[in-house]
Scaffold this motif. Structure first.
Motif, short mmCIF file in Angstrom:
data_model
loop_
_atom_site.label_atom_id
_atom_site.label_comp_id
_atom_site.label_asym_id
_atom_site.label_seq_id
_atom_site.Cartn_x
_atom_site.Cartn_y
_atom_site.Cartn_z
N HIS A 52 0.85 -1.19 0.00
CA HIS A 52 0.00 0.00 0.00
C HIS A 52 0.88 1.24 0.00
CE1 HIS A 52 -2.91 -2.96 1.84
NE2 HIS A 52 -3.49 -2.55 0.73
N LEU A 96 -1.61 14.81 -4.19
CA LEU A 96 -2.15 13.45 -4.38
C LEU A 96 -1.21 12.73 -5.34
CD1 LEU A 96 -5.98 14.15 -4.83
CD2 LEU A 96 -4.77 13.36 -2.78
N THR A 97 -0.96 11.48 -5.08
CA THR A 97 0.05 10.76 -5.86
C THR A 97 -0.37 10.55 -7.32
OG1 THR A 97 1.51 8.84 -5.88
CG2 THR A 97 -0.79 8.42 -5.32
N TRP A 135 -7.52 4.14 -11.27
CA TRP A 135 -6.84 3.10 -10.49
C TRP A 135 -5.72 2.50 -11.32
CZ3 TRP A 135 -8.39 0.68 -5.60
CH2 TRP A 135 -9.28 1.49 -4.88
N THR A 180 -4.91 6.69 -8.26
CA THR A 180 -3.88 7.67 -8.59
C THR A 180 -4.57 8.87 -9.22
OG1 THR A 180 -3.52 6.46 -10.64
CG2 THR A 180 -1.94 6.06 -8.90
N GLU A 229 -8.95 10.92 -11.69
CA GLU A 229 -8.74 9.91 -10.64
C GLU A 229 -8.94 8.56 -11.31
OE1 GLU A 229 -10.92 10.49 -6.91
OE2 GLU A 229 -11.39 8.37 -6.87
N ILE A 279 -1.10 7.80 -0.63
CA ILE A 279 -1.92 8.61 -1.54
C ILE A 279 -1.49 10.07 -1.45
CG2 ILE A 279 -4.29 9.46 -1.86
CD1 ILE A 279 -5.17 6.53 -1.30
N GLY A 308 -4.06 0.82 -6.53
CA GLY A 308 -4.77 1.86 -5.79
C GLY A 308 -5.10 3.03 -6.67
#
Ligand code: 4AD
Ligand code: MG
Length: 465
Positions: free
Chosen positions: A156, A203-204, A243, A227, A241, A159, A225
């Motif tokens: 994990h 935010l990543t 995944w 991104t 946004e 973020i 996750g």
């Protein structure tokens, strides 16, 4: 009496007494002596026909069971009299739990996708979106299965981050500073040291750099996750946004990386075909007639591989007039990527060894090339209909050359001190890639717009629900 899912009712091998079904009314048809209700509970595409006899004490409830209402049915699962289905339900008790009046927006079939996006809170109840989100769920599971079975550990990655993994700067700022009145330093700049994390955070855009930390400890890892990209791209393939699945493998080179990407994509297609057959059949009937042929074609043959330099030659010799003319050193645009996959190779193709100047700072410099034609060990997997679904590379494991790459991209070494440490202590050749989960879903379902394969789309100008 425990609830029986519609899916399990369809799969029953025997008639069943005293079952309990709960779901939503899709349609109701009243005849003289009976009402027929098509019940759907989302467990599968196909609804189950419920027959409510007019002599039943609960029959008065049926008048309230309009399209969209939630109902509870107790009764028997019996062999269907009509064609098209194996089983139907004869109700013994019938209860409306929540009514839906004539304003329920999903009354009839045939809504446009644009309209359904405006009612993203109800669209999962439609056939198309029920199918899309079942496939999405199944493929998320298949992602974990693929990697877990191959001894990859799931990591994990954060973020909220202070580093720009792609060095491209398309990042959303995360701040608790008062925007109307931010604290200032003596020279009048915003004082980020007073922000929540004591520095500028975002935010990543990718978990890769943190993924590399774990690959250089656990050998094989993957992330999966959300991104975020603050690119102002208004296309059917870009979301702000999305995944991403990012495997990272120690002691691996570009070839191994391409092999892994190919096996992974094929695994997901095979899994969807095996576990989501009815949903895929629906897509191939109503969304994309070529879907099944394309998926089979992709499964059956090896993906093509071609260097960037060869790709540029192919594009030059195509005889096409490009909207964006392209020569060595240029980024491939969507029209070029699609030409390669759709018209030239007619198959997924991995383009590798891109010019160093147009790719990310962390990609491994290829040895023995001229300065004008310096490439890095990058790879993009291009598929028909979409273009790029995977981007990846072998990483630069040599400290001096990594620093050179950072200087080339005007990145501050200090901010990446921990990333450089990975090259100072026990550095190893390693490689990885990112698969855009939504683009993969578009490929597997034939759904043409990324907004329709993610539950709640975030794109420039829209963040509803
Ligand atoms: O090519 P990208 O930018 O690569 C990376 O982020 C690397 N750090 C991955 C890695 O090597 N670990 O993005 C990877 C993939 C793309 O190929 C595309 O499928 C998807 O992520 N992607 C997007 N999907 C939807 N909307 C966007 N705005 C996307 N940007 C990238
Ligand atoms: Mg890319």
């Amino acid at each position: 009496m425990s609830r029986l899912l519609v899916k399990d009712a369809h799969n029953s091998t025997t008639p069943l007494d005293s079952i309990l079904l709960q779901g939503w009314v899709r349609t109701r048809r009243d005849a003289k002596a009976f009402s027929f209700i098509e019940l759907n509970d989302g467990s599968c595409l196909k609804g189950l026909q419920v027959i409510v006899d007019a002599t039943l004490p609960d029959y008065a409830q049926v008048a309230k069971a309009s399209t969209g209402a939630s109902v509870e049915v107790r009764g028997k699962l019996v062999a269907s009299q009509g064609g098209g289905q194996k089983w139907e339900v004869v109700a013994e008790k019938f209860l409306v739990l929540g009514e839906a009046d004539a304003t329920y927006p999903l009354q009839k079939k045939g809504h446009t996708l644009e309209f359904l996006r405006e009612i993203a809170h109800l669209r999962p109840r439609s056939n198309l979106f029920g199918a899309v989100f079942r496939v999405r769920s199944r493929l998320a599971y298949a992602v974990h299965q693929f990697f877990q079975e191959r001894n990859f550990f799931y990591v994990h990655t954060p973020i909220v981050t202070a580093s720009d993994a792609e060095g491209a700067g398309d990042m959303f700022r995360v701040t608790t500073l008062d925007l109307a009145n931010p604290p200032k330093t003596e020279d009048g700049q915003i004082d980020n040291a007073q922000d929540f994390f004591g520095k500028k955070t975002f935010l990543t855009v990718s978990g890769q750099l943190e993924g590399e930390i774990f690959a250089t400890a656990l050998s094989n890892i993957y992330t999966f996750g959300p991104t975020f990209r603050a690119e102002n791209s208004h296309t059917s393939r870009h979301a702000s946004e999305f995944w991403m699945i990012e495997p990272e493998v120690a002691f691996c080179d570009l070839q191994g990386n391409m092999d892994l990407a190919e096996a992974f994509v094929k695994h997901l297609i095979r899994d969807a075909k095996e576990h989501c057959a009815a949903d895929l059949e629906f897509f191939s009937k109503f969304v994309d007639k070529e879907l099944m042929t394309r998926l089979d074609f992709v499964l059956e043959r090896p993906f093509q591989r071609c260097s960037y330099t060869e790709a540029i030659e192919i594009l030059a010799q195509s005889g096409k007039t490009w909207e964006h003319p392209v020569s060595w050193g240029d980024n491939l645009q969507s029209e070029h990527e699609r030409y390669l996959a759709e018209e030239h190779f007619k198959c997924p193709v991995t383009v590798y060894n891109y010019p160093r100047a147009i790719k990310a700072f962390y990609m491994r410099k290829n040895d023995g090339e001229s300065a004008e034609r310096q490439t890095v060990a990058a790879m993009d997997l291009l598929v028909p209909g979409i273009g790029e679904i995977i981007g990846g590379s072998q990483r630069e494991e040599r400290l001096d050359l990594l620093k050179e790459g950072m200087a080339l991209h005007h990145l501050d070494e200090k901010a990446y001190w921990w990333y450089l440490d990975l090259r100072r202590y026990g550095s190893v050749p390693h490689a990885g890639f990112g698969l855009g989960f939504e683009r993969m879903l578009m490929f597997v379902t034939g759904v043409a717009n990324i907004r329709d394969v993610i539950p709640f789309a975030r794109t420039p100008g829209t963040a509803d629900f």
